[in-house]
Design a protein around this motif. Sequence first.
Motif, mmCIF file in Angstrom:
data_model
loop_
_atom_site.group_PDB
_atom_site.id
_atom_site.type_symbol
_atom_site.label_atom_id
_atom_site.label_comp_id
_atom_site.label_asym_id
_atom_site.label_seq_id
_atom_site.Cartn_x
_atom_site.Cartn_y
_atom_site.Cartn_z
ATOM 1 N N TYR A 150 0.864 -1.187 0.000
ATOM 2 C CA TYR A 150 0.000 0.000 0.000
ATOM 3 C C TYR A 150 0.894 1.229 0.000
ATOM 4 N N SER A 151 0.556 2.196 -0.831
ATOM 5 C CA SER A 151 1.319 3.432 -0.906
ATOM 6 C C SER A 151 0.389 4.614 -0.694
ATOM 7 N N GLU A 152 0.601 5.334 0.387
ATOM 8 C CA GLU A 152 -0.223 6.507 0.665
ATOM 9 C C GLU A 152 -0.038 7.572 -0.417
ATOM 10 N N SER A 153 1.183 7.713 -0.920
ATOM 11 C CA SER A 153 1.442 8.732 -1.942
ATOM 12 C C SER A 153 0.735 8.393 -3.255
ATOM 13 N N ILE A 154 0.729 7.105 -3.616
ATOM 14 C CA ILE A 154 0.011 6.696 -4.822
ATOM 15 C C ILE A 154 -1.487 6.881 -4.631
ATOM 16 N N HIS A 155 -1.986 6.505 -3.471
ATOM 17 C CA HIS A 155 -3.410 6.679 -3.150
ATOM 18 C C HIS A 155 -3.796 8.151 -3.320
ATOM 19 N N LYS A 156 -3.006 9.030 -2.778
ATOM 20 C CA LYS A 156 -3.289 10.467 -2.855
ATOM 21 C C LYS A 156 -3.247 10.951 -4.303
ATOM 22 N N ALA A 157 -2.251 10.499 -5.058
ATOM 23 C CA ALA A 157 -2.117 10.937 -6.442
ATOM 24 C C ALA A 157 -3.291 10.462 -7.295
ATOM 25 N N VAL A 158 -3.719 9.224 -7.078
ATOM 26 C CA VAL A 158 -4.848 8.675 -7.830
ATOM 27 C C VAL A 158 -6.128 9.425 -7.484
ATOM 28 N N PHE A 159 -6.318 9.700 -6.196
ATOM 29 C CA PHE A 159 -7.505 10.430 -5.762
ATOM 30 C C PHE A 159 -7.534 11.824 -6.401
ATOM 31 N N GLU A 160 -6.385 12.480 -6.470
ATOM 32 C CA GLU A 160 -6.330 13.819 -7.051
ATOM 33 C C GLU A 160 -6.646 13.802 -8.545
ATOM 34 N N ARG A 161 -6.240 12.740 -9.224
ATOM 35 C CA ARG A 161 -6.567 12.619 -10.647
ATOM 36 C C ARG A 161 -8.068 12.444 -10.841
ATOM 37 N N GLN A 162 -8.676 11.630 -9.985
ATOM 38 C CA GLN A 162 -10.128 11.468 -10.079
ATOM 39 C C GLN A 162 -10.831 12.777 -9.746
ATOM 40 N N GLU A 163 -10.314 13.474 -8.774
ATOM 41 C CA GLU A 163 -10.890 14.760 -8.374
ATOM 42 C C GLU A 163 -10.899 15.735 -9.548
ATOM 43 N N ARG A 164 -9.823 15.780 -10.306
ATOM 44 C CA ARG A 164 -9.738 16.651 -11.484
ATOM 45 C C ARG A 164 -10.823 16.294 -12.495
ATOM 46 N N SER A 165 -11.019 15.010 -12.702
ATOM 47 C CA SER A 165 -12.037 14.555 -13.651
ATOM 48 C C SER A 165 -13.436 14.914 -13.181
ATOM 49 N N LEU A 166 -13.672 14.750 -11.891
ATOM 50 C CA LEU A 166 -14.997 15.054 -11.343
ATOM 51 C C LEU A 166 -15.314 16.551 -11.412
ATOM 52 N N GLU A 223 -16.989 14.453 0.170
ATOM 53 C CA GLU A 223 -16.591 14.503 -1.237
ATOM 54 C C GLU A 223 -17.792 14.686 -2.157
ATOM 55 N N ARG A 224 -18.870 13.983 -1.865
ATOM 56 C CA ARG A 224 -20.070 14.090 -2.708
ATOM 57 C C ARG A 224 -20.654 15.498 -2.670
ATOM 58 N N ALA A 225 -20.497 16.173 -1.547
ATOM 59 C CA ALA A 225 -21.031 17.527 -1.415
ATOM 60 C C ALA A 225 -20.353 18.508 -2.370
ATOM 61 N N LEU A 226 -19.171 18.152 -2.848
ATOM 62 C CA LEU A 226 -18.441 19.019 -3.768
ATOM 63 C C LEU A 226 -18.981 18.952 -5.189
ATOM 64 N N TYR A 227 -19.813 17.936 -5.453
ATOM 65 C CA TYR A 227 -20.275 17.697 -6.822
ATOM 66 C C TYR A 227 -21.803 17.575 -6.879
ATOM 67 N N PRO A 228 -22.514 18.660 -6.546
ATOM 68 C CA PRO A 228 -23.984 18.584 -6.525
ATOM 69 C C PRO A 228 -24.596 18.261 -7.883
#
Length: 224
Positions: free
Chosen positions: A127-143, A184-189
């Motif tokens: 498990y990599s916290e840095s990879i987890h964070k990077a992947v989450f940020e990429r999804q965030e950009r898409s959302l 997180e869902r609250a950010l994307y009404p």
Amino acid sequence: MAPIGSLWGVPLLRRTKCILSAAAIAGLEVDLKPFEFGVTNKSPEFVDKFPFAKIPTFEGEDGFVLLEGVSIARYVASLAPESGLLGNSIKEAALVDQWIHFAEHEISGYTDLVWQLVKRFFPEKAYSESIHKAVFERQERSLKFLEQNLSLREFLVTDKITLADIVLTGVIQRAARVTLGVAERALYPNVFAHYARVAGDPRIKDIFGAADFIEVPLAPKKDE
């Protein structure tokens, strides 16, 4: 109405939901076959017909065989062009494809990667916290991009549900069970208003079922 073919899949999985939803809106019937992981897909009969041995898979009444969820859903939708599931012009069809690919690769791909990380599916249960964070940020950009687009319209391409809306709804339902908690869902009404609009459509409401969203994003257990 006679079924257009047989489908092997699990009703709870998003790709199966997309295929069944496309059929429902197209006014077509698909025969969903009983399926048990590790049993059905390892049987000689199944492997002979579907050598890749994964689901969902489809066989038409004419013997036409397909695998991959979106490909099956698109084929089903194409049998009822009047449904508008694939748009009503070449440009709309291209936009349907655009949003399907976007949902699959720019949102769903990251959801699956996070799930694999937190569930320790990688070698040596890494498990990599840095990879987890990077992947989450990429999804965030898409959302954020999706949120902006859905602020302009109720559906992705036309003024009614297309296959793109169905695929996105399955993708968002899955994300809201893995990476998107309440905060997180609250950010994307607009994204979740779209989800409610499509998943709540009477024709497919029972297929998508209960939301079962998480309160907080999945994370590795503290003792791991």
